[in-house]
Design a protein around this motif. Sequence first.
Motif, mmCIF file in Angstrom:
data_model
loop_
_atom_site.group_PDB
_atom_site.id
_atom_site.type_symbol
_atom_site.label_atom_id
_atom_site.label_comp_id
_atom_site.label_asym_id
_atom_site.label_seq_id
_atom_site.Cartn_x
_atom_site.Cartn_y
_atom_site.Cartn_z
ATOM 1 N N SER A 100 0.830 -1.201 0.000
ATOM 2 C CA SER A 100 0.000 0.000 0.000
ATOM 3 C C SER A 100 0.864 1.250 0.000
ATOM 4 C CB SER A 100 -0.906 0.002 1.239
ATOM 5 O OG SER A 100 -1.713 1.163 1.296
ATOM 6 N N ASP A 101 0.213 2.380 -0.281
ATOM 7 C CA ASP A 101 0.874 3.673 -0.142
ATOM 8 C C ASP A 101 0.976 4.086 1.317
ATOM 9 O OD1 ASP A 101 1.050 3.757 -2.857
ATOM 10 O OD2 ASP A 101 -0.402 5.367 -3.167
ATOM 11 N N ALA A 102 0.188 3.458 2.187
ATOM 12 C CA ALA A 102 0.144 3.815 3.603
ATOM 13 C C ALA A 102 0.622 2.645 4.453
ATOM 14 C CB ALA A 102 -1.275 4.204 3.997
ATOM 15 N N GLU A 103 0.851 2.902 5.741
ATOM 16 C CA GLU A 103 1.232 1.842 6.666
ATOM 17 C C GLU A 103 0.116 0.796 6.755
ATOM 18 O OE1 GLU A 103 3.867 1.054 8.114
ATOM 19 O OE2 GLU A 103 5.144 2.819 8.248
ATOM 20 N N VAL A 104 0.499 -0.475 6.727
ATOM 21 C CA VAL A 104 -0.473 -1.557 6.734
ATOM 22 C C VAL A 104 0.051 -2.727 7.568
ATOM 23 C CG1 VAL A 104 -1.669 -1.090 4.554
ATOM 24 C CG2 VAL A 104 0.527 -2.290 4.525
ATOM 25 N N GLY A 105 -0.838 -3.669 7.862
ATOM 26 C CA GLY A 105 -0.450 -4.897 8.541
ATOM 27 C C GLY A 105 -1.362 -6.021 8.097
ATOM 28 N N ILE A 106 -0.835 -7.250 8.087
ATOM 29 C CA ILE A 106 -1.634 -8.401 7.668
ATOM 30 C C ILE A 106 -1.233 -9.628 8.484
ATOM 31 C CG2 ILE A 106 -0.047 -9.160 5.828
ATOM 32 C CD1 ILE A 106 -2.562 -9.830 4.147
ATOM 33 N N ASP A 107 -2.196 -10.529 8.700
ATOM 34 C CA ASP A 107 -1.889 -11.771 9.396
ATOM 35 C C ASP A 107 -2.812 -12.879 8.905
ATOM 36 O OD1 ASP A 107 -0.361 -13.187 11.464
ATOM 37 O OD2 ASP A 107 -2.281 -13.393 12.470
ATOM 38 N N ILE A 108 -2.268 -14.089 8.813
ATOM 39 C CA ILE A 108 -3.044 -15.294 8.520
ATOM 40 C C ILE A 108 -2.787 -16.290 9.642
ATOM 41 C CG2 ILE A 108 -3.160 -17.365 7.061
ATOM 42 C CD1 ILE A 108 -2.832 -15.690 4.636
ATOM 43 N N GLU A 109 -3.846 -16.966 10.092
ATOM 44 C CA GLU A 109 -3.711 -17.995 11.116
ATOM 45 C C GLU A 109 -4.622 -19.175 10.777
ATOM 46 O OE1 GLU A 109 -1.606 -17.959 13.598
ATOM 47 O OE2 GLU A 109 -0.975 -15.848 13.428
ATOM 48 N N MET A 110 -4.137 -20.372 11.074
ATOM 49 C CA MET A 110 -4.995 -21.548 10.990
ATOM 50 C C MET A 110 -5.983 -21.518 12.159
ATOM 51 S SD MET A 110 -4.003 -25.605 11.166
ATOM 52 C CE MET A 110 -3.288 -25.715 9.518
ATOM 53 N N GLN A 111 -7.220 -21.881 11.901
ATOM 54 C CA GLN A 111 -8.233 -21.922 12.958
ATOM 55 C C GLN A 111 -8.035 -23.193 13.795
ATOM 56 O OE1 GLN A 111 -11.833 -21.732 10.664
ATOM 57 N NE2 GLN A 111 -11.570 -19.578 10.131
ATOM 58 N N ARG A 112 -7.657 -22.999 15.076
ATOM 59 C CA ARG A 112 -7.381 -24.142 15.956
ATOM 60 C C ARG A 112 -7.977 -23.899 17.336
ATOM 61 N NH1 ARG A 112 -1.005 -24.970 15.433
ATOM 62 N NH2 ARG A 112 -1.040 -22.684 15.451
ATOM 63 N N ASP A 135 -17.029 -23.751 18.522
ATOM 64 C CA ASP A 135 -16.535 -23.553 17.158
ATOM 65 C C ASP A 135 -16.694 -22.093 16.744
ATOM 66 O OD1 ASP A 135 -15.593 -24.668 14.504
ATOM 67 O OD2 ASP A 135 -17.503 -23.777 13.893
ATOM 68 N N ALA A 136 -17.843 -21.517 17.030
ATOM 69 C CA ALA A 136 -18.067 -20.104 16.717
ATOM 70 C C ALA A 136 -17.124 -19.223 17.523
ATOM 71 C CB ALA A 136 -19.515 -19.722 16.998
ATOM 72 N N LEU A 137 -16.912 -19.577 18.797
ATOM 73 C CA LEU A 137 -16.002 -18.809 19.644
ATOM 74 C C LEU A 137 -14.572 -18.893 19.122
ATOM 75 C CD1 LEU A 137 -15.451 -17.140 22.173
ATOM 76 C CD2 LEU A 137 -15.314 -19.279 23.468
ATOM 77 N N MET A 138 -14.161 -20.088 18.701
ATOM 78 C CA MET A 138 -12.826 -20.275 18.154
ATOM 79 C C MET A 138 -12.630 -19.418 16.904
ATOM 80 S SD MET A 138 -11.283 -21.997 15.390
ATOM 81 C CE MET A 138 -12.331 -23.392 15.006
ATOM 82 N N ARG A 139 -13.612 -19.401 16.031
ATOM 83 C CA ARG A 139 -13.506 -18.598 14.806
ATOM 84 C C ARG A 139 -13.411 -17.116 15.142
ATOM 85 N NH1 ARG A 139 -18.568 -19.692 11.542
ATOM 86 N NH2 ARG A 139 -17.667 -18.030 10.252
ATOM 87 N N LYS A 140 -14.235 -16.676 16.074
ATOM 88 C CA LYS A 140 -14.233 -15.249 16.402
ATOM 89 C C LYS A 140 -12.923 -14.842 17.055
ATOM 90 C CE LYS A 140 -17.218 -11.551 17.853
ATOM 91 N NZ LYS A 140 -18.601 -11.168 18.196
ATOM 92 N N LEU A 141 -12.432 -15.660 17.967
ATOM 93 C CA LEU A 141 -11.163 -15.347 18.626
ATOM 94 C C LEU A 141 -10.002 -15.351 17.639
ATOM 95 C CD1 LEU A 141 -11.594 -17.361 21.943
ATOM 96 C CD2 LEU A 141 -11.509 -14.861 21.713
ATOM 97 N N THR A 142 -10.070 -16.207 16.645
ATOM 98 C CA THR A 142 -9.021 -16.226 15.623
ATOM 99 C C THR A 142 -9.041 -14.937 14.815
ATOM 100 O OG1 THR A 142 -9.199 -18.643 15.483
ATOM 101 C CG2 THR A 142 -8.001 -17.534 13.725
ATOM 102 N N ILE A 143 -10.234 -14.433 14.521
ATOM 103 C CA ILE A 143 -10.329 -13.144 13.827
ATOM 104 C C ILE A 143 -9.743 -12.035 14.691
ATOM 105 C CG2 ILE A 143 -11.919 -11.402 12.914
ATOM 106 C CD1 ILE A 143 -13.822 -13.747 12.186
ATOM 107 N N VAL A 144 -10.081 -12.053 15.990
ATOM 108 C CA VAL A 144 -9.551 -11.026 16.897
ATOM 109 C C VAL A 144 -8.032 -11.099 16.948
ATOM 110 C CG1 VAL A 144 -9.479 -10.234 19.293
ATOM 111 C CG2 VAL A 144 -11.648 -10.936 18.281
ATOM 112 N N TRP A 145 -7.483 -12.316 17.056
ATOM 113 C CA TRP A 145 -6.027 -12.466 17.090
ATOM 114 C C TRP A 145 -5.393 -11.935 15.806
ATOM 115 C CZ3 TRP A 145 -1.997 -13.373 20.165
ATOM 116 C CH2 TRP A 145 -0.766 -13.641 19.540
ATOM 117 N N CYS A 146 -5.941 -12.336 14.657
ATOM 118 C CA CYS A 146 -5.395 -11.873 13.378
ATOM 119 C C CYS A 146 -5.467 -10.354 13.269
ATOM 120 C CB CYS A 146 -6.157 -12.507 12.216
ATOM 121 S SG CYS A 146 -5.755 -14.220 11.901
ATOM 122 N N ALA A 147 -6.582 -9.793 13.711
ATOM 123 C CA ALA A 147 -6.725 -8.338 13.682
ATOM 124 C C ALA A 147 -5.655 -7.684 14.535
ATOM 125 C CB ALA A 147 -8.112 -7.941 14.166
#
Length: 212
Positions: A100-112, A135-147
Amino acid sequence: MPLYKTITVNPNTKVFIWKIEESFEALSDGILLTENCNNRVNNMKSDLHRRGFMSIRHLMALEGFTDLDLYYDENGKPHLTGDKHISITHSFNFAAIIISDAEVGIDIEMQRNKILRIAHKFTPIEEYRTMANDDALMRKLTIVWCAKESLYKSFAEKGVSFLENIYVEDFRLDDSETTAIVTYEEKQQKYNVDFLEFEEFTCAYALISEKQ
């Protein structure tokens, strides 16, 4: 060439995701590494890490960059020569970059499920106890971690705590974006965070919000 996904976030920002299926030898073909990076990859014990390292260079090539354009600062943050910014991530058989032209960050994680055990270390877990099932909690927490990981990479200040300094606004699992704030010492930065799920992986990327 297993380019898995390209996301045009805005006219100046692109995300590229690679599914790592080739051998290290195949990924090395046509890629020129600096002496330092060649030593780094040769010293990696994990073949998957070596393949992830090389797949990142293929993703960079899609935007016309080579390993010679990439360097790291004293905090380990990657940079590109010129006026573009880059963030890099790799998890198992997926790798991704955002440029990007601006500061950015990215992360990928396996859902575990193990994220359920460590959630209290990076987010107020009581905020998510209303989730329908583990399962829903795991998915949501993984999104929070990646964010939070993507925000940490963008903010790039040593000493920032995922739990104490990074706040991610709540969201629904069927959303694809949220907002966040990083507050550290005298500095506060607002972000927009986009996220997506695929093949039991989660990816999130953060861009500085124009609304401060």
